[in-house]
Design a protein around this motif. Structure first.
Motif, PDB file in Angstrom:
ATOM      1  N   ALA A   6      14.419 100.044  40.553  1.00  0.00           N
ATOM      2  CA  ALA A   6      14.440 101.341  39.875  1.00  0.00           C
ATOM      3  C   ALA A   6      13.326 102.220  40.418  1.00  0.00           C
ATOM      4  CB  ALA A   6      14.282 101.150  38.369  1.00  0.00           C
ATOM      5  N   ALA A   7      13.620 103.511  40.486  1.00  0.00           N
ATOM      6  CA  ALA A   7      12.620 104.446  40.998  1.00  0.00           C
ATOM      7  C   ALA A   7      11.421 104.500  40.058  1.00  0.00           C
ATOM      8  CB  ALA A   7      13.249 105.828  41.142  1.00  0.00           C
ATOM      9  N   ALA A   8      10.253 104.730  40.627  1.00  0.00           N
ATOM     10  CA  ALA A   8       9.042 104.831  39.816  1.00  0.00           C
ATOM     11  C   ALA A   8       9.120 106.088  38.953  1.00  0.00           C
ATOM     12  CB  ALA A   8       7.816 104.889  40.717  1.00  0.00           C
ATOM     13  N   PRO A   9       8.620 106.022  37.729  1.00  0.00           N
ATOM     14  CA  PRO A   9       8.671 107.205  36.858  1.00  0.00           C
ATOM     15  C   PRO A   9       7.811 108.324  37.416  1.00  0.00           C
ATOM     16  CG  PRO A   9       7.289 105.497  35.891  1.00  0.00           C
ATOM     17  CD  PRO A   9       7.960 104.874  37.065  1.00  0.00           C
ATOM     18  N   ARG A  10       8.286 109.563  37.215  1.00  0.00           N
ATOM     19  CA  ARG A  10       7.552 110.721  37.717  1.00  0.00           C
ATOM     20  C   ARG A  10       6.690 111.372  36.645  1.00  0.00           C
ATOM     21  NH1 ARG A  10      12.621 113.952  39.682  1.00  0.00           N
ATOM     22  NH2 ARG A  10      13.279 113.094  37.678  1.00  0.00           N
ATOM     23  N   SER A  11       6.885 111.005  35.380  1.00  0.00           N
ATOM     24  CA  SER A  11       6.121 111.578  34.276  1.00  0.00           C
ATOM     25  C   SER A  11       6.213 110.625  33.094  1.00  0.00           C
ATOM     26  CB  SER A  11       6.671 112.956  33.881  1.00  0.00           C
ATOM     27  OG  SER A  11       7.985 112.811  33.355  1.00  0.00           O
ATOM     28  N   LEU A  12       5.433 110.904  32.064  1.00  0.00           N
ATOM     29  CA  LEU A  12       5.505 110.087  30.854  1.00  0.00           C
ATOM     30  C   LEU A  12       6.888 110.183  30.221  1.00  0.00           C
ATOM     31  CD1 LEU A  12       4.225 108.320  28.675  1.00  0.00           C
ATOM     32  CD2 LEU A  12       3.351 110.399  27.592  1.00  0.00           C
ATOM     33  N   ALA A  13       7.452 111.388  30.183  1.00  0.00           N
ATOM     34  CA  ALA A  13       8.793 111.548  29.616  1.00  0.00           C
ATOM     35  C   ALA A  13       9.809 110.743  30.410  1.00  0.00           C
ATOM     36  CB  ALA A  13       9.177 113.019  29.585  1.00  0.00           C
ATOM     37  N   ASP A  14       9.661 110.730  31.733  1.00  0.00           N
ATOM     38  CA  ASP A  14      10.563 109.960  32.584  1.00  0.00           C
ATOM     39  C   ASP A  14      10.451 108.469  32.274  1.00  0.00           C
ATOM     40  OD1 ASP A  14      12.466 109.622  34.521  1.00  0.00           O
ATOM     41  OD2 ASP A  14      11.039 109.611  36.197  1.00  0.00           O
ATOM     42  N   GLU A  15       9.221 107.988  32.034  1.00  0.00           N
ATOM     43  CA  GLU A  15       9.051 106.575  31.698  1.00  0.00           C
ATOM     44  C   GLU A  15       9.671 106.253  30.336  1.00  0.00           C
ATOM     45  OE1 GLU A  15       5.358 103.489  31.143  1.00  0.00           O
ATOM     46  OE2 GLU A  15       5.946 104.271  33.096  1.00  0.00           O
ATOM     47  N   LEU A  16       9.494 107.138  29.358  1.00  0.00           N
ATOM     48  CA  LEU A  16      10.072 106.882  28.037  1.00  0.00           C
ATOM     49  C   LEU A  16      11.591 106.774  28.115  1.00  0.00           C
ATOM     50  CD1 LEU A  16       7.998 109.203  25.651  1.00  0.00           C
ATOM     51  CD2 LEU A  16       7.645 106.799  26.208  1.00  0.00           C
ATOM     52  N   ARG A  17      12.206 107.540  28.999  1.00  0.00           N
ATOM     53  CA  ARG A  17      13.669 107.478  29.138  1.00  0.00           C
ATOM     54  C   ARG A  17      14.129 106.130  29.661  1.00  0.00           C
ATOM     55  NH1 ARG A  17      12.648 112.674  31.596  1.00  0.00           N
ATOM     56  NH2 ARG A  17      12.928 114.302  30.015  1.00  0.00           N
ATOM     57  N   SER A  18      13.220 105.394  30.335  1.00  0.00           N
ATOM     58  CA  SER A  18      13.603 104.085  30.885  1.00  0.00           C
ATOM     59  C   SER A  18      13.437 102.952  29.867  1.00  0.00           C
ATOM     60  CB  SER A  18      12.764 103.781  32.127  1.00  0.00           C
ATOM     61  OG  SER A  18      11.398 103.545  31.773  1.00  0.00           O
ATOM     62  N   TRP A  19      12.856 103.249  28.720  1.00  0.00           N
ATOM     63  CA  TRP A  19      12.603 102.210  27.721  1.00  0.00           C
ATOM     64  C   TRP A  19      13.873 101.889  26.942  1.00  0.00           C
ATOM     65  CZ3 TRP A  19       7.327 103.411  24.888  1.00  0.00           C
ATOM     66  CH2 TRP A  19       6.288 103.367  25.826  1.00  0.00           C
ATOM     67  N   ASP A  20      13.935 100.644  26.440  1.00  0.00           N
ATOM     68  CA  ASP A  20      15.045 100.297  25.552  1.00  0.00           C
ATOM     69  C   ASP A  20      14.741 100.770  24.131  1.00  0.00           C
ATOM     70  OD1 ASP A  20      13.265  98.450  24.402  1.00  0.00           O
ATOM     71  OD2 ASP A  20      14.013  96.803  25.631  1.00  0.00           O
ATOM     72  N   ASP A  21      15.744 100.657  23.264  1.00  0.00           N
ATOM     73  CA  ASP A  21      15.602 101.185  21.900  1.00  0.00           C
ATOM     74  C   ASP A  21      14.479 100.490  21.132  1.00  0.00           C
ATOM     75  OD1 ASP A  21      17.678 102.777  22.570  1.00  0.00           O
ATOM     76  OD2 ASP A  21      19.100 102.009  21.084  1.00  0.00           O
ATOM     77  N   ALA A  22      14.361  99.171  21.284  1.00  0.00           N
ATOM     78  CA  ALA A  22      13.345  98.427  20.527  1.00  0.00           C
ATOM     79  C   ALA A  22      11.946  98.909  20.893  1.00  0.00           C
ATOM     80  CB  ALA A  22      13.477  96.933  20.799  1.00  0.00           C
ATOM     81  N   ARG A  23      11.738  99.214  22.162  1.00  0.00           N
ATOM     82  CA  ARG A  23      10.411  99.662  22.588  1.00  0.00           C
ATOM     83  C   ARG A  23      10.113 101.071  22.077  1.00  0.00           C
ATOM     84  NH1 ARG A  23       8.271  99.485  28.877  1.00  0.00           N
ATOM     85  NH2 ARG A  23       6.030  99.601  28.405  1.00  0.00           N
ATOM     86  N   LEU A  24      11.119 101.925  22.022  1.00  0.00           N
ATOM     87  CA  LEU A  24      10.925 103.263  21.478  1.00  0.00           C
ATOM     88  C   LEU A  24      10.647 103.213  19.982  1.00  0.00           C
ATOM     89  CD1 LEU A  24      13.689 105.241  23.400  1.00  0.00           C
ATOM     90  CD2 LEU A  24      11.216 105.503  23.655  1.00  0.00           C
TER      91      LEU A  24
END
Length: 762
Positions: A6-24
């Motif tokens: 997977a591509a490295a996240p470009r921002s904090l928002a981008d990283e949050l989008r990669s999280w699963d529901d339990a982590r959010l």
């Protein structure tokens, strides 16, 4: 076929989008302030996680090692690798895995281990000198050059550096910006400046460059890295002895709260004009409960927090039992303890402040707002959490317990927090949450939050209520254990407590018997009830006492004229008129059987009883006034809401629903035309804005609004003052004021660039 990573996240928002529901869900639970108001999308969540207030809250919840890891990241250029962080801390990279994962889960750090990025607001909050290190300097010498220079340094130069290495990196020097050179340096400071081992901070201060400071520290950010909490010294207790002591304390507490309710139900103390309970009334209550005043204050505050006593809200308000008190007394003992202990665990009131003087030299009253402290509940729960980590039966040394608490929440330490922790230990012993200094089974169940388990555990610890007493010929009665509610009320009404312990000794006196008769009991009824409750026959002395008091009871009657005294026995009234002790009442004869008094009925009753008489109160219709102990009750009252120092997390079902809504939110619209807005530090933002003002240029800014949503817009800065920039907003054609700390990025804009449409730039 190999899977592409997977591509490295470009921002904090981008990283949050990669999280699963339990982590959010875990993020929203750990940072509940992000939920208010409900966010529209993950971009909004990311923006709120980077606000200054939210970052301060979450930093306050971190332990010492987690903060040390953040210090190391702040001392490194962005991005940094896990290996770099481990090197600055002097630990193995593998030992950082769990801590870095937690910091990512809290949205303080984002990115992969090879490119860790610290949220800009976190870096700003940690300050310009993280861990006491100065700012980086591109001209600072490397480690080998530093060693070579110090080998030939003049006397005093090393001492100057030593003062700046582990303390503040800033030193005061008058004329620090004066020209220096290696050939003209005349002092140790000038020599250090000339050789770039010090840098000029401003005209009156020098600073130790970060690179030099790190080298002099041996390449470490912290002198003492603490990846593990300090050990707690503890004494071992047998669990059965711990629970036995806790059960005894819990039983005593229930008795004291019940006695308080019965006492205030008969004689409710007045509410002070400023709120709270008067010093004299606290003293009287403590004497009636046979407790020191500080312990009585704890019992009173616990009853108040549980909603069992309250202000009755009437004219000339008084503190009295609530209707909930009657429901509480009808519950099983274990249920009663659970309610008291649960109120204690969550209350923000601090009984130990009662009697202390505030900043205005005013004594703090019980039941007043002056004894409310927002951190109390959080500290109380932290203390119990540490106790629960110890083996069963471990009684910790208080000083080492405080050391553990300081490690767990270093940003929340201070004199108040330490005092609250000490008081929590004392209160826990009084309640039976601990026994002989160790957490009891009841305390563990209470901390777990399972009400059914609490009642089951406590029921096994509390002594069973007894339904009988032993009447004795010396006008005493012995209760061999805690009495059932109705029998306990009867004994407290008809007798006075003489001594307490494993068994309670009551003594019958003329005053105590009269108290029962005043409450509506007839002599025969009282003797019958006592005989039925006793395992021994009613002794003759007690029977004589009851009948004698009953024979004299009501011969004199007091009513309201302002008040009057009436008796069928005229000789008694004549004696009363002649008695000097009755002079304060200003009695005069209206008729052979009636006297008028210039005092309130309550005062007349009190004076006559002090003379050894047994008067009864009379109503306007001539009937005896019966004052039952349960006659004084407040209207329905809610327990006082604790003062919250923290935002309470929402329930998991709501968090899960919010995450589902965030997932289904429409993806953000494409950003308007214009340059990419990389995150900028406030100092850089201010510099760009001031330059734009001088040149009268437009700039692009990313701006987080009140809901956390970041918008791109073109503005023309007009002035910067007090952390705010006033600018002409071309998207709305109006002059607006923007907070600099909400500006997430800034870049120059050309005159012909299109107007931004308010889309998020994350």
């Amino acid at each position: 076929m190999a899977t592409r990573p997977a591509a490295a996240p470009r921002s904090l928002a981008d990283e949050l989008r990669s999280w699963d529901d339990a982590r959010l869900v875990a993020l929203l639970r750990a940072r509940p302030d992000v939920m208010t108001p409900l966010p529209n999308d993950l971009t909004t969540v990311a923006a709120r996680c980077t606000t200054r207030a939210s970052v301060h809250r979450v930093l306050d919840s971190l332990d010492t090692f987690e903060l040390q890891v953040l210090d190391a990241l702040a001392a490194l250029p962005d991005p940094a690798s896990r290996t770099d962080v481990a090197r600055l801390l002097g630990v193995r990279p593998t030992s950082l895995a769990a801590t870095l994962d937690r910091l990512r889960d809290l949205a303080l750090v984002w990115g992969r281990d090879a490119a860790l990025r610290l949220v800009l607001t976190v870096r700003d909050t940690l300050g310009p000198f993280p861990a006491g290190l100065g700012p980086p300097s591109p001209t600072a010498p490397d480690g080998a050059e530093v060693d070579a220079l110090l080998a030939q340094a003049p006397e005093g130069a090393r001492e100057v550096l030593d003062r700046l290495v582990w303390q503040s990196p800033v030193g005061a020097v008058r004329g620090a910006d004066r020209p220096t050179s290696r050939t003209t340096a005349r002092s140790p400071v000038e020599w250090l400046l000339a050789h770039r081992l010090l840098a000029v901070l401003d005209p009156d201060h020098v600073v130790l460059p970060r690179e030099v400071g790190l080298h002099l520290r041996g390449g470490r950010v912290h002198r003492d890295v603490q990846p593990e909490p300090p050990a707690i010294a503890a004494s071992e207790r047998a669990p059965r002895l711990v629970d036995a002591a806790a059960g005894g304390a819990a039983s005593d507490l229930l008795r004291l709260v019940a006695e308080l309710g019965e006492l205030w139900g008969v004689t409710p103390p007045p509410v002070l004009r400023s709120g709270g309970l008067g010093v004299r009334d606290l003293r009287r209550t403590a004497a009636a409960l046979d407790l020191p005043e500080p312990a009585a204050a704890v019992v009173i505050e616990l009853a108040y927090a549980a909603g069992l006593v309250a202000d009755d809200g009437q004219v000339g308000a008084s503190w009295a039992p609530t209707p909930a008190y009657d429901a509480w007394t009808s519950e099983p003992p274990a249920g009663r303890w659970r309610r008291i202990a649960g109120a204690w665990l969550g209350m923000s009131r601090v009984p130990e402040l009662v009697g202390q003087r505030d900043d205005r030299d005013t004594v703090r009253a019980a039941l007043s707002a002056d004894v409310d402290r927002a951190p109390a509940a959080s500290v109380r729960q932290s203390v119990l959490a540490v106790l629960a980590e110890l083996p069963t039966g471990s009684a910790p040394d208080v000083e080492t317990l405080l050391s553990r608490l300081r490690w767990r929440r270093p940003r929340r330490t201070g004199s108040l927090a330490e005092q609250l922790a000490r008081w929590t230990v004392q209160e826990a012993e009084l309640l039976g949450v601990t026994g002989r200094g160790a957490l009891s089974a009841a305390g563990r169940a209470l901390l777990a939050g399972d009400d059914d388990e609490v009642e089951q555990v406590v029921a096994a610890l509390l002594p069973a209520p007894v339904d009988h007493v032993l009447l004795q010929a010396d006008l005493t009665a012995v209760a061999p254990g805690p009495l059932e509610v109705d029998l306990g009320r009867l004994m407290h009404l008809a007798a006075d407590v003489e001594s307490r312990g494993g068994a309670t000794v009551y003594r019958f006196t003329p005053d105590s018997v009269r108290r029962a008769l005043d409450s509506g009991w007839a002599a025969e009824q009282l003797l019958a009830e006592l005989g039925e409750a006793s395992r021994t026959p009613v002794p003759q002395p007690l029977e004589y006492l009851v009948r004698d008091v009953a024979r004299r009871h009501g011969r004199i009657r007091v009513g309201a004229a302002k008040s009057f005294v009436r008796s069928d026995d005229e000789s008694v009234l004549r004696e009363l008129m002649a008695d000097r002790r009755a002079a304060p009442l200003s009695l005069r004869a209206l008729a052979p059987s009636v006297l008028a008094a210039q005092a309130e009925p309550a005062t007349v009753l009190q004076v006559l009883r002090s003379m050894g008489l047994a008067p009864a109160a009379e109503s306007a219709t001539g009937e005896v006034v019966v004052r039952r102990p349960d006659a004084r009750r407040t209207p329905l009252r809610q327990p006082p809401a604790p003062t919250r120092g923290e935002v309470t997390p929402a329930a998991d079902p709501l968090l899960q629903a919010v995450v589902r809504a965030l997932r289904s939110a429409a993806p953000p619209a494409p950003a308007p035309a214009g340059p990419a807005l990389a995150p900028t530090e406030p100092t850089h933002t201010l510099a760009v804005l001031r330059e734009a003002i001088e040149r009268r240029q437009r700039v692009w800014i990313g701006y987080a609004d009140g809901t956390g949503r970041v918008e791109r817009r073109v503005v023309e800065p007009l002035s910067v003052e007090g952390g705010r920039v006033t600018a002409f907003d071309h998207s709305r054609e109006e002059v607006r004021s923007f907070s600099v700390h909400r500006v997430t990025g800034v870049a120059p804009a050309s005159v012909d660039e299109s107007r931004p449409g308010g889309h998020p730039d994350r």
